[in-house]
Design an enzyme around this catalytic site. Structure first.
Site, PDB file in Angstrom:
ATOM      1  N   LYS A  21       1.176  -0.747   0.231  1.00  0.00           N
ATOM      2  CA  LYS A  21      -0.165  -0.154   0.432  1.00  0.00           C
ATOM      3  C   LYS A  21       0.880   1.177   0.229  1.00  0.00           C
ATOM      4  O   LYS A  21       2.005   1.113   0.640  1.00  0.00           O
ATOM      5  CB  LYS A  21      -0.624   0.087   1.119  1.00  0.00           C
ATOM      6  CG  LYS A  21      -2.126  -0.923   1.439  1.00  0.00           C
ATOM      7  CD  LYS A  21      -2.563  -0.882   2.636  1.00  0.00           C
ATOM      8  CE  LYS A  21      -3.661  -2.702   2.810  1.00  0.00           C
ATOM      9  NZ  LYS A  21      -4.311  -1.782   4.123  1.00  0.00           N
ATOM     10  N   CYS A  86      -1.285   2.959 -17.761  1.00  0.00           N
ATOM     11  CA  CYS A  86      -1.526   2.281 -17.221  1.00  0.00           C
ATOM     12  C   CYS A  86      -0.891   0.779 -18.235  1.00  0.00           C
ATOM     13  O   CYS A  86      -1.152  -0.648 -17.188  1.00  0.00           O
ATOM     14  CB  CYS A  86      -2.846   1.853 -16.679  1.00  0.00           C
ATOM     15  SG  CYS A  86      -3.544   2.503 -15.805  1.00  0.00           S
ATOM     16  N   GLY A 122      -4.844  11.145 -10.013  1.00  0.00           N
ATOM     17  CA  GLY A 122      -5.262  12.535 -10.370  1.00  0.00           C
ATOM     18  C   GLY A 122      -4.230  13.319 -11.550  1.00  0.00           C
ATOM     19  O   GLY A 122      -3.510  12.657 -11.888  1.00  0.00           O
ATOM     20  N   CYS A 218      -9.489  -1.715  -7.982  1.00  0.00           N
ATOM     21  CA  CYS A 218      -8.423  -1.598  -7.358  1.00  0.00           C
ATOM     22  C   CYS A 218      -7.391  -0.474  -6.931  1.00  0.00           C
ATOM     23  O   CYS A 218      -7.891   0.800  -7.114  1.00  0.00           O
ATOM     24  CB  CYS A 218      -7.653  -2.229  -9.237  1.00  0.00           C
ATOM     25  SG  CYS A 218      -6.869  -0.864  -9.624  1.00  0.00           S
TER      26      CYS A 218
END
Length: 401
Positions: A21, A86, A122, A218
C-alpha cells in the site's frame, strides 16, 4: 510481422517484489533495483550482460529509470524511459521485444515500478491541457455523472453500458472480485490476500449506486517487476532456459470510434483490446479457445468482464454465462488472473504489465505452486492504458526438442 521475428524472443528471467500500500513501500529506486536484480538472478546473468534497458513508470520525474538501474550497475548502456499510463509496463516489454526482433541487440532488461499516493489518480500538471480532457468531456455527456472521479466514471460507465445492453448484474461484477480474492490467497506478492465473498463485495461501500462498490475497484499500489528478454542464440551461449517465448504481440491505440461511437465500452478501450487480440491470434495462428491462462487488465471488475468479450474468450454478450459456468477460474475454459489480478494483487501502474509477465512465465514454467494451471502451454496478457494504448502479448511454453 512474421512469426519468425517473434521466435527470436526468449523470456530468460523474471523478477517481482511483493506489492504494498502507499506509504508502506520502499522508494521507487530501491524497489526497481530489487526487481531488476531478481530478474537477472532468475536468468543467471549479470548486469554487464545487458545490452539495453527499457524502464516504465507513470508518476516520476525524467530519468527515474537510470536512478533505479544505477543501483544495479553503471555500464553505459542505453536506458529508455516509458510512460503510457496503465499500459506502461507492457509498452516497455513491447519496445524491448521489438529491439530484439530487429537483431540489433541480444539481451534487454525491462523494468517497471511505481510509488503511488493514496486515493484516486489525479492530474499532476494542472496548468495545461490534459490527455483525458476529451475522455472527460465524452464520458460526462454519456453518463451524466460529472462529479464522479474520472476512472470510476469511465469504467463504471462501461460496466453500466454492458448491464443495459446485455442484462449483466451487479452480482456478476461482485463474482469477479470474489474470484480474484480466491486466487490472490496463494500469491505471496499480492497486496490483498484475504478472501472475500460475493456478498462481501456487494456490501462494501457504494461508489456509484447500482453500478459499483469499493471492492470492485483496484487499490493504488506501490511495487516493481522486471523481465530479461534474449535471443535464442544468446540463450544457447549462456545456457539459459528457453522454455518460455513471446510468440505474438500487438500494441494498438485509439481510432475515431473511441469517441464517435458514443459508447462507454469503446471509450475505455474495448475496440483497442479487440483489435490487438485479433492481430495476436492471427499472427500466432491460434484462437481464443487455445488459451490456457490469461492475465487481464482488471483495474475494475467491470473491465475484466468486458475484456472477456473483447478478447474473444466468450461471445459478445456471453460474459454473464462465462462467469456463471466458472469458465474464468480453475476447472473452466481459461483461468483468468491466477495472480489475483489488479483487484487483489494491486496495480502499481508502471509495474503492472511486468507483474503480469512474471505470473504467466511462472505458469508456463510450471513453478506457480498453489496457483498453477495444470498443463498450461499458451498464456495471454492484456494490459490497457487509457489515453490510450493496449498491449496484448502471447507467451508459449516450448519444450526442448
Amino acid at each position: 510481422m512474421s512469426n519468425s521475428s517473434f521466435d527470436q524472443v526468449v523470456v530468460a528471467g523474471v523478477g517481482m517484489i511483493p506489492f504494498a500500500k502507499p506509504g508502506a513501500s520502499e522508494n521507487f529506486d530501491v524497489m526497481g533495483a530489487r526487481a531488476a536484480t531478481l530478474a537477472l538472478a532468475d536468468a543467471g546473468l549479470d548486469y554487464a550482460d545487458i545490452q539495453q534497458a527499457v524502464v516504465g513508470y507513470v508518476y516520476g520525474d525524467s530519468t527515474c529509470g537510470q536512478m533505479a538501474l544505477y543501483r544495479v550497475g553503471m555500464s553505459g548502456i542505453p536506458v529508455s524511459n516509458v510512460n503510457n499510463n496503465c499500459a506502461t509496463g507492457s509498452t516497455a516489454l513491447f519496445l524491448a521485444r521489438q529491439a530484439l526482433a530487429s537483431g540489433d541487440v541480444d539481451c534487454v532488461l525491462v523494468l517497471g515500478f511505481e510509488q503511488m499516493r493514496p486515493g484516486a489518480i489525479g492530474a499532476v500538471f494542472a496548468d495545461r491541457p490534459g490527455p483525458f480532457d476529451r475522455f472527460d468531456e465524452v464520458s460526462k455527456a454519456i453518463t451524466g455523472q460529472p462529479d464522479l472521479p474520472p476512472a470510476l466514471r469511465y469504467f463504471g460507465g462501461a460496466g453500466l453500458r454492458h448491464m443495459e445492453k446485455y442484462g449483466t448484474t451487479l452480482e456478476d461484477f461482485a463474482a469477479i472480485r470474489a474470484k480474484a480474492s480466491r486466487h490472490a490467497v496463494h500469491n505471496p506478492n499480492a497486496v490483498f490476500r484475504n478472501e472475500v465473498s460475493r456478498d462481501d463485495v456487494l456490501n462494501s461501500p457504494v461508489l456509484w449506486p447500482g453500478v459499483m462498490t469499493r471492492l470492485m475497484a483496484c487499490p493504488p499500489t506501490c511495487g516493481a517487476a522486471a523481465a530479461v528478454l534474449v535471443s535464442p542464440a544468446f540463450a544457447k551461449k549462456h545456457g539459459i532456459d528457453t522454455t518460455v517465448r513471446i510468440v505474438a504481440q500487438s500494441m494498438t491505440t485509439d481510432r475515431p470510434a473511441t469517441f464517435a461511437s458514443n459508447d462507454m465500452m469503446q471509450l475505455v478501450g474495448y475496440g483497442l483490446s479487440q483489435s490487438a487480440s485479433h492481430q495476436v491470434y492471427e499472427s500466432a495462428g491460434v484462437g481464443p479457445d487455445d488459451i490456457d491462462v490469461a492475465e487481464l487488465h482488471d483495474c475494475f471488475a467491470h473491465n475484466e468482464l468486458i475484456s472477456y468479450e473483447a478478447l474473444g474468450l466468450c461471445p459478445e454478450g456471453g460474459a454473464q454465462q462465462f462467469i456463471a459456468d466458472g469458465d474464468n477460474t480453475y476447472g473452466g475454459k481459461v483461468v483468468t488472473n491466477p495472480s489475483g489480478g489488479l483487484l487483489s494483487k494491486g496495480h502499481p501502474l508502471g509495474a503492472t504489465g511486468l507483474a503480469q509477465c512474471h505470473e504467466l512465465v511462472s505458469q508456463l514454467r510450471g513453478t506457480a505452486e498453489h496457483r498453477q494451471v495444470a498443463g498450461a502451454r499458451l498464456a495471454l496478457q492484456h494490459n490497457l492504458g487509457l489515453g490510450g494504448a493496449c498491449v496484448v502479448t502471447l507467451y508459449q511454453r516450448v519444450d526442448p526438442a
